[in-house]
Structure formats: structure tokens, C-alpha cells
Motif scaffolding. Structure first.
Motif, mmCIF file in Angstrom:
data_model
loop_
_atom_site.group_PDB
_atom_site.id
_atom_site.type_symbol
_atom_site.label_atom_id
_atom_site.label_comp_id
_atom_site.label_asym_id
_atom_site.label_seq_id
_atom_site.Cartn_x
_atom_site.Cartn_y
_atom_site.Cartn_z
ATOM 1 N N VAL A 176 18.884 46.661 -8.237
ATOM 2 C CA VAL A 176 18.246 47.184 -9.447
ATOM 3 C C VAL A 176 16.779 47.490 -9.161
ATOM 4 O O VAL A 176 16.263 48.549 -9.532
ATOM 5 N N ALA A 177 16.131 46.563 -8.479
ATOM 6 C CA ALA A 177 14.715 46.758 -8.158
ATOM 7 C C ALA A 177 14.529 48.037 -7.352
ATOM 8 O O ALA A 177 13.573 48.786 -7.577
ATOM 9 N N GLY A 178 15.429 48.282 -6.447
ATOM 10 C CA GLY A 178 15.336 49.500 -5.650
ATOM 11 C C GLY A 178 15.461 50.746 -6.502
ATOM 12 O O GLY A 178 14.704 51.707 -6.350
ATOM 13 N N VAL A 179 16.393 50.712 -7.414
ATOM 14 C CA VAL A 179 16.569 51.860 -8.298
ATOM 15 C C VAL A 179 15.319 52.063 -9.154
ATOM 16 O O VAL A 179 14.825 53.185 -9.296
ATOM 17 N N LEU A 180 14.801 50.978 -9.686
ATOM 18 C CA LEU A 180 13.603 51.090 -10.523
ATOM 19 C C LEU A 180 12.456 51.700 -9.729
ATOM 20 O O LEU A 180 11.729 52.570 -10.223
ATOM 21 N N ALA A 181 12.309 51.247 -8.501
ATOM 22 C CA ALA A 181 11.209 51.742 -7.675
ATOM 23 C C ALA A 181 11.323 53.246 -7.477
ATOM 24 O O ALA A 181 10.355 53.986 -7.646
ATOM 25 N N CYS A 182 12.509 53.693 -7.160
ATOM 26 C CA CYS A 182 12.695 55.121 -6.921
ATOM 27 C C CYS A 182 12.564 55.917 -8.206
ATOM 28 O O CYS A 182 11.900 56.948 -8.248
ATOM 29 N N ALA A 183 13.175 55.438 -9.254
ATOM 30 C CA ALA A 183 13.131 56.146 -10.530
ATOM 31 C C ALA A 183 11.689 56.324 -10.979
ATOM 32 O O ALA A 183 11.308 57.368 -11.514
ATOM 33 N N ARG A 184 10.910 55.306 -10.740
ATOM 34 C CA ARG A 184 9.506 55.363 -11.122
ATOM 35 C C ARG A 184 8.792 56.510 -10.430
ATOM 36 O O ARG A 184 8.045 57.265 -11.052
ATOM 37 N N THR A 185 9.029 56.652 -9.143
ATOM 38 C CA THR A 185 8.351 57.728 -8.416
ATOM 39 C C THR A 185 8.820 59.089 -8.916
ATOM 40 O O THR A 185 8.107 60.073 -8.815
ATOM 41 N N LEU A 186 10.016 59.129 -9.463
ATOM 42 C CA LEU A 186 10.547 60.395 -9.943
ATOM 43 C C LEU A 186 10.319 60.585 -11.443
ATOM 44 O O LEU A 186 10.795 61.560 -12.033
ATOM 45 N N GLY A 187 9.633 59.639 -12.036
ATOM 46 C CA GLY A 187 9.305 59.768 -13.447
ATOM 47 C C GLY A 187 10.466 59.609 -14.403
ATOM 48 O O GLY A 187 10.427 60.100 -15.522
ATOM 49 N N GLU A 188 11.478 58.897 -13.977
ATOM 50 C CA GLU A 188 12.606 58.681 -14.879
ATOM 51 C C GLU A 188 12.652 57.225 -15.311
ATOM 52 O O GLU A 188 12.242 56.337 -14.576
ATOM 53 N N HIS A 189 13.184 56.993 -16.464
ATOM 54 C CA HIS A 189 13.369 55.606 -16.869
ATOM 55 C C HIS A 189 14.805 55.203 -16.578
ATOM 56 O O HIS A 189 15.650 56.055 -16.292
ATOM 57 N N VAL A 190 15.063 53.923 -16.630
ATOM 58 C CA VAL A 190 16.387 53.432 -16.252
ATOM 59 C C VAL A 190 16.995 52.557 -17.346
ATOM 60 O O VAL A 190 16.399 51.577 -17.775
ATOM 61 N N ILE A 191 18.163 52.957 -17.776
ATOM 62 C CA ILE A 191 18.905 52.139 -18.729
ATOM 63 C C ILE A 191 19.850 51.266 -17.926
ATOM 64 O O ILE A 191 20.723 51.775 -17.229
ATOM 65 N N VAL A 192 19.648 49.975 -17.998
ATOM 66 C CA VAL A 192 20.449 49.056 -17.191
ATOM 67 C C VAL A 192 21.468 48.340 -18.059
ATOM 68 O O VAL A 192 21.184 47.991 -19.199
ATOM 69 N N ASP A 193 22.650 48.160 -17.519
ATOM 70 C CA ASP A 193 23.599 47.308 -18.232
ATOM 71 C C ASP A 193 24.532 46.618 -17.245
ATOM 72 O O ASP A 193 24.707 47.074 -16.119
ATOM 73 N N ALA A 194 25.102 45.514 -17.689
ATOM 74 C CA ALA A 194 25.973 44.723 -16.835
ATOM 75 C C ALA A 194 27.405 44.780 -17.338
ATOM 76 O O ALA A 194 27.664 44.592 -18.519
ATOM 77 N N ALA A 195 28.321 45.058 -16.444
ATOM 78 C CA ALA A 195 29.720 45.214 -16.852
ATOM 79 C C ALA A 195 30.527 43.932 -16.630
ATOM 80 O O ALA A 195 31.634 43.792 -17.115
ATOM 81 N N HIS A 196 29.986 43.014 -15.880
ATOM 82 C CA HIS A 196 30.645 41.745 -15.607
ATOM 83 C C HIS A 196 32.061 41.914 -15.084
ATOM 84 O O HIS A 196 32.959 41.158 -15.454
ATOM 85 N N GLY A 197 32.233 42.913 -14.281
ATOM 86 C CA GLY A 197 33.527 43.110 -13.648
ATOM 87 C C GLY A 197 34.641 43.531 -14.581
ATOM 88 O O GLY A 197 35.797 43.603 -14.177
ATOM 89 N N ASP A 198 34.299 43.826 -15.792
ATOM 90 C CA ASP A 198 35.311 44.218 -16.763
ATOM 91 C C ASP A 198 35.367 45.735 -16.886
ATOM 92 O O ASP A 198 34.451 46.358 -17.407
ATOM 93 N N PRO A 199 36.460 46.321 -16.422
ATOM 94 C CA PRO A 199 36.582 47.778 -16.431
ATOM 95 C C PRO A 199 36.410 48.377 -17.824
ATOM 96 O O PRO A 199 35.779 49.429 -17.985
ATOM 97 N N ALA A 200 36.938 47.715 -18.825
ATOM 98 C CA ALA A 200 36.834 48.244 -20.181
ATOM 99 C C ALA A 200 35.372 48.301 -20.605
ATOM 100 O O ALA A 200 34.900 49.297 -21.165
ATOM 101 N N ARG A 201 34.695 47.242 -20.317
ATOM 102 C CA ARG A 201 33.287 47.184 -20.677
ATOM 103 C C ARG A 201 32.506 48.248 -19.928
ATOM 104 O O ARG A 201 31.604 48.878 -20.470
#
Lengths: 371, 371
Positions: free
Chosen positions: A84-109
DNA sequence: ATGAAAGCGCTAACAC
DNA sequence: GTGTTAGCGCTTTCAT
């Protein structure tokens, strides 16, 4: 000063600065041309009004939100967190924000999250996919773009992915262990999370809760077998066990292995949760590491160094994986092609938990649970 | 089938279903009234077209995005990660998405993130604030609402906050240590991150990089002193050190303490990074735990249990903090008031790293760095 | 129960 | 260089 009414709009700023709204837009976006003096007036008015351009308005016009979605199994898992930290770092340089969510291994979720992300009109989504090829196939159709990180779905080779070279990592670990003289090496692998439900996205509310993270089963184990074979070391089925990489299950599996086969001299855990179990079991069985058993694992998480003795591990570049995945998603969307997954190298971090082969485990040790 | 043109809009669905767009809107939102048959037609058409309502359009109309912002120092820190998980869990039940970003202790970066969040028109923001009261004061003015988690800013008592009862946690730990017979207890505290730059939000590009996480300095140390005093144990300034909770600095501080005062019998680390340093230093100095020194820390992170011996720690409910903060932000926005911070209880988790006071440290031990 | 119409705040043509 | 205008996709009165 500012009345607490509602946030200022571009129109308010235009009025305050005595210009048209287009000018305000230009002044802010930098596009088009505005005279320096006008720009200054506009900016001043904006500051005065506490004006913030609305990403909603802009997004609607541009049909994109300027954000990306990131789906991981569990933000709490050190590997995921790093990714996640890696994604945030890159997104930041590209000026995008990041919506994060956790699926907990549940395909439906997971499918549900993708849905929300699509509604948000994210510019793309990065995922450590949990399952259900069908869902992701559908998602890929409707999403602007998708890239997988750390795992792939066998049925979707066309989706770009950034992976660690797990096979290479395991291979180097096995070579290291064998080089140390070990022949009977236990392999603690991750069991596949769900019974492979390839059912189409049915609206059935049945939500089969998959386990936590759960690395891609198969490739690690295969690498283990292959390397052993290549090294002319017999592969004993009995020494290869698969467990859900969750606390209890992993512990049970490790305990089973170590008790059933008192003659194993080394254990290779295919993930940090499994490694944790191995360490705990060894301690519970009163086995000395590495005198009685050598232990090593995949994933060089923080505690590996704090362990006593510090644990030898294969470091997988979680942060880089995240970063590269984001880059791939946002920058390289030009060259679209069924390129094969990007493989990032792993590194074997040798610490003190693996030792040269000893003659035999001290008599009595490890045959029964110890107080 | 579906031409790869552009995603379907409400208008397309309306046309396909032979109804007005308002009806489609109603059918989806559940508001208003639509005949069952019409709703069915609409839903069918929508499914056929792969229609997803655009949150952008809705957000623009409603002037809210349906998402919240979450700012932490570092998603990689186990405490933060847990807190994030709590926020995600709560947000999910409330149907909001979460935009996460890491400020890495840098006030400028934090302000920047807040700006982006405001542009996104988030429904609120949750933050573990890094600094600069002025910035947050401004943010609070322009944000719909702000809730602090795990930390507060001294200058902003009016912002709602959810905190762990750090003072209580430290107190119970000190009582425990003193109860064990310890009198010379070292305190490894967190130094305040920055030289308290209370400058107004100037556009100066100077970005003073603060350290990682960094818990609220002061309250832990105060609790340490107070409890000691209350227990009639002399407070020795010499035993209280503050360090930036980063690898090197923390290690240096711990080493300094342990070497300067070979007579300390216990160390209380005011954070897991500090605790890690203490453990490593003790090992480097060849001190046995708990025979030579007892070690305990604030924050019950995963490795505490894997340590040898397992570390006694004060567990702070990171996940609950996140959950409650989110609840406070979204649910309880009705009863706005300068209510004092919500304090969540901590729990002392006793493991094996603290022992009863021994007579003296073995001669020669801990006086010099050991190979 | 349903449709028409008016914006929400913004950008991008297009005129001037 | 700057203003005008037409939507982007949606929710919501207000009629019908």
C-alpha cells in the motif's frame, strides 16, 4: 470573516475578481493563457473566499475522478501494508489519490468493492485479487484498467500484473538449506483459500469467508519440489504440508509436521504467518533454533530481525511491487498488450536461524508438547 | 455485445427502458415511488447496459462525495495499520469509501493532503495529526468535519478526538514494574518530532521532514513521573531519555541509557519502535532479559509475542480508535460540541520480559558493546 | 406513478 | 487575453 454558508464556487471567484469563470478555470489549471495581472487578481479573490476547486465538478466534466482504487486482503498484514505504501508513494507523484479497501479474502466483498470503485469512476484499480475469475473478468470490462499486484488469477492472463519472483526466492532458500547439508526439509505451504468457486457472479448472499492474505498457492511449492529434485534431494510428500495462513491453522500444521517427523532438520515456511507458526511451535516443542531445527521463511517482515535467533528470510519487494503496479496502471497505460507479468527480484537475507546439519536432534526433544 | 464506447448514463438506461431519467434515478435510489413493473424494466435495462450510476454526478448534485479522508503518518506502522483497518471497517458499514494517505510526519505534506481531500469534497477527515495547529485550524474551517485519532494538537481542543488512555497504560506498567521490585527504571520516550513550527501556512517550499509516527510526547512521560512519585520511588532525570522513534536515533538513545546507567533494572519503552531498540540494544550488550534487565513497552505489536522472551506490553486499541473515530465523524456529527476527547482503555499484557528485581547485573555485562 | 426541467461546479470549444 | 456557452450525470422539485 467568511460567512459559514457554503464553499465558494468558481462563479463566486469570477464575480469577486471581476472576470469570467473560464478565466478563473484557466488561472487555476495553468492551461490557456491569462495575463499575469489577471491571474493575480483571481488568485487573490480565491484566497479571500477560501475557494477550492471541486474535484466533483471537474471529474464530472472530465469523466474521471483523479483517483485510483486499491484492494488488498488486509491492510494490517505487513506485506500488504508495505505494498500500500508503495502505491501511495507512486500515486502521490502522479497527483492521484488512492481509495483503499480490504477484502479479507472474501470474493463477494471484493466484487462489492470493485463496484463502489467503478461508481467512483476511479482511473484504475490495483488489486491483490482474492478469487473468482468471473468477477474480475467483468470488472476488467467495466473498469478503465486493472492491474494485479503480488498475485494473479490463472484465468486472466491478459490483466497486467506485478509479481515478486517467488519461485526464485524459494529456490535460493532451498539451495541455501541444502548447501548447509539439510536433506529432510519440511515445507509449510499456504493452502488455497477457497474451493475454487468458478461460479458466475450470482447475487446469492452466500459469502464464503476466505482466509487472510494467502499468497498464490502452487508456485512456491512447485519451486520447492523442483529445486530439490534438481539438487538430487529426494522429495518426501510427507514433509510438504499446506495450511491456511491463519494463526491456528498454521500453528496446527506446523506442530503436526514437526511432531510427525521428528527427523526434519529444517523448515521452510512459505509466508510470514506460516513462519510465525513455525517459530512458535519450535519454541513450544522446546527445539533449539538452529541447533535442533533450522527455520527460514518467505517474507522478510519486521519481526524476523527481532526473533531470537533472527530469522533467515526471503525478502520480497512489497513496496516496489506497489509502486510499479501503480506506474503500470497510470503511466504505461499507453502500451497496452498482453505482456507477461513484471517479475521483481527477491533477496535472500541470511540471519541466524539456519545452521549446518547436525547429526541428530537431541533425544526426547520435539516428540511431545513441552510445558 | 456492448460496444466499447463509453459507459452508459442514466439517460441511456431511461431510453432503453422507455421511461424518464427521474424514474431511473428513483428506481436506483429507492426514494420516491416506482411501480414494481417499471422498476424491473429499469433494472433490466441497466443490467443490459452495464450501467453504474456515477458517483461524480451524484456527488456534484449532493455536494458530497460519499467518502472520507484518512491521514496517518505511515501505513506501514503496525499501529497505524490497525487504526486504518478500524476506519475501513466502520466506513464500510456506513457505506463510505476511504481515501488514505501518509504524511510521514511532515506538516507541509499533511497540509497538502488535506487540500486534496477538500478538493475531493470528502464528507470528513480523520487524522493522526503531525503538527502545525494553524494548518489544522484552517482545515477545520474549510472541511465539513475533522476528527483526530490517537493524538491531538494542543492548540485545537475543539476538534473531537479519540485517544487511547496512554497515561493509564503507562501507569499500570510502572505499577507493575515497581511491584516487581524495580526502583531504577529507565524511560525511553519519544521526542517531539519538530521544533514546533507554529508559523502560519506559508507557501514556502521548505519541507521540514519530521520523523515517523511519533506518539504524543509528554503524556506518557508525565504519567511515568507521576506514577513513580505516587509510589514514592525517586524520579531520576538521568533515567529519562527522549529519542525520535526512528531506528537509529532510538537505538542510540537506548544504548546510551543502558551503558550510562549500568544499574537500571528495567526499561520502559514508550512505543514499539523504542521497544525494538531496547530489545536490540540489550541483545547487543549481551544482557539477559529479564535476568539482567526487564523490558516492557507501550504498543502490543505482533512481534512482542515472537520475541524471546515475549515482551510485556501495554496494548492500545488501535483498531477501536479508528472505528470510533469514524463513527464520531459520520454518525455523531449531530451532537456537535466541544466534548472532551474519547478515551479508550488500554490493557497490560504481561509476558515474560519482566522479572523480579535481582541483586545486581552480572559483572562486566552491559558495560561495553559486545560482538 | 411518472416526466420535464433546473441546476450542482467545472472545462473546453468557440467567439470576440 | 477573456467572456459566453454547452454540457458532464445526477437528484429533485413541480407538474401531470
Amino acid at each position: 470573516m467568511a460567512t459559514r454558508a457554503r464553499s465558494a464556487t468558481i462563479k463566486d471567484v469570477a464575480a469577486a475578481a471581476g472576470v469570467g469563470i473560464a478565466t478563473v478555470s484557466r488561472a487555476f489549471s495553468g492551461a490557456g493563457s491569462v495575463s499575469a495581472s489577471t491571474r493575480e487578481r483571481v488568485l487573490a479573490a480565491a484566497r479571500e473566499l477560501d475557494y477550492r476547486p471541486s474535484a466533483l465538478g471537474r471529474g464530472l466534466k472530465l469523466r474521471r475522478s483523479g483517483g485510483i482504487g486499491l484492494i488488498v486482503p488486509d491492510v494490517t498484514d505487513p506485506f500488504c501494508a508495505e505494498l500500500v505504501a508503495g502505491v501511495l508513494a507512486c500515486a502521490r507523484t502522479l497527483g492521484e489519490h488512492v481509495i483503499v479497501d480490504a477484502a479479507h479474502g472474501d470474493p463477494a466483498r471484493e466484487a462489492e468493492i470493485v463496484d463502489r470503485l467503478v461508481e467512483q469512476r476511479v482511473d484504475g484499480v490495483i488489486a491483490m485479487p482474492a478469487g473468482r475469475d468471473a468477477d474480475w473478468r467483468a470488472a476488467a470490462r467495466v473498469c478503465s484498467s486493472v492491474v494485479f499486484a503480488d498475485r494473479v488469477l490463472p484465468g486472466l492472463p491478459e490483466i497486467p500484473a506485478v509479481l515478486a519472483d517467488d519461485a526464485g526466492g524459494v529456490r535460493s532458500l532451498v539451495e541455501y538449506l541444502v548447501g548447509l547439508g539439510h536433506r529432510r526439509i519440511g515445507f509449510l505451504g499456504a493452502a488455497p483459500p477457497a474451493p475454487s468457486a468458478t461460479a458466475t457472479a450470482a447475487a446469492s448472499a452466500a459469502a464464503p469467508p476466505g482466509g487472510p492474505p494467502g499468497p498464490p498457492p502452487g508456485v512456491r511449492e512447485r519451486a520447492f519440489r523442483d529445486t530439490l529434485a534438481q539438487l538430487r534431494v529426494p522429495v518426501e510428500e510427507d514433509l510438504i504440508v499446506a495450511a491456511r495462513p491463519a494463526g491456528d491453522a498454521a500453528y496446527a500444521a506446523a506442530a503436526g509436521l514437526l511432531q510427525r517427523r521428528a527427523d526434519v532438520t529444517a523448515v521452510l515456511a512459505a509466508g510470514h504467518l506460516l513462519g510465525e507458526a513455525a517459530v512458535l511451535v519450535a519454541r513450544g516443542l522446546d527445539l533449539r533454533v538452529p541447533a535442533d531445527v533450522s527455520i527460514a521463511m518467505v517474507d522478510d517482515v519486521a519481526w524476523a530481525e527481532l526473533c531470537d535467533p533472527p530469522l533467515t528470510a526471503v525478502a520480497r519487494p512489497a513496496r516496489d511491487i506497489g509502486y510499479r503496479a501503480c506506474e503500470l496502471l497510470l503511466r504505461d497505460r499507453a502500451r497496452r498488450g498482453p505482456a507477461r507479468p513484471v517479475l521483481l527480484p527477491t533477496e535472500l537475507v541470511v540471519r541466524g536461524s539456519c545452521g549446518p546439519l547436525r547429526t541428530a536432534r537431541a533425544p526426547g526433544r520435539g516428540t511431545a508438547r513441552h510445558a
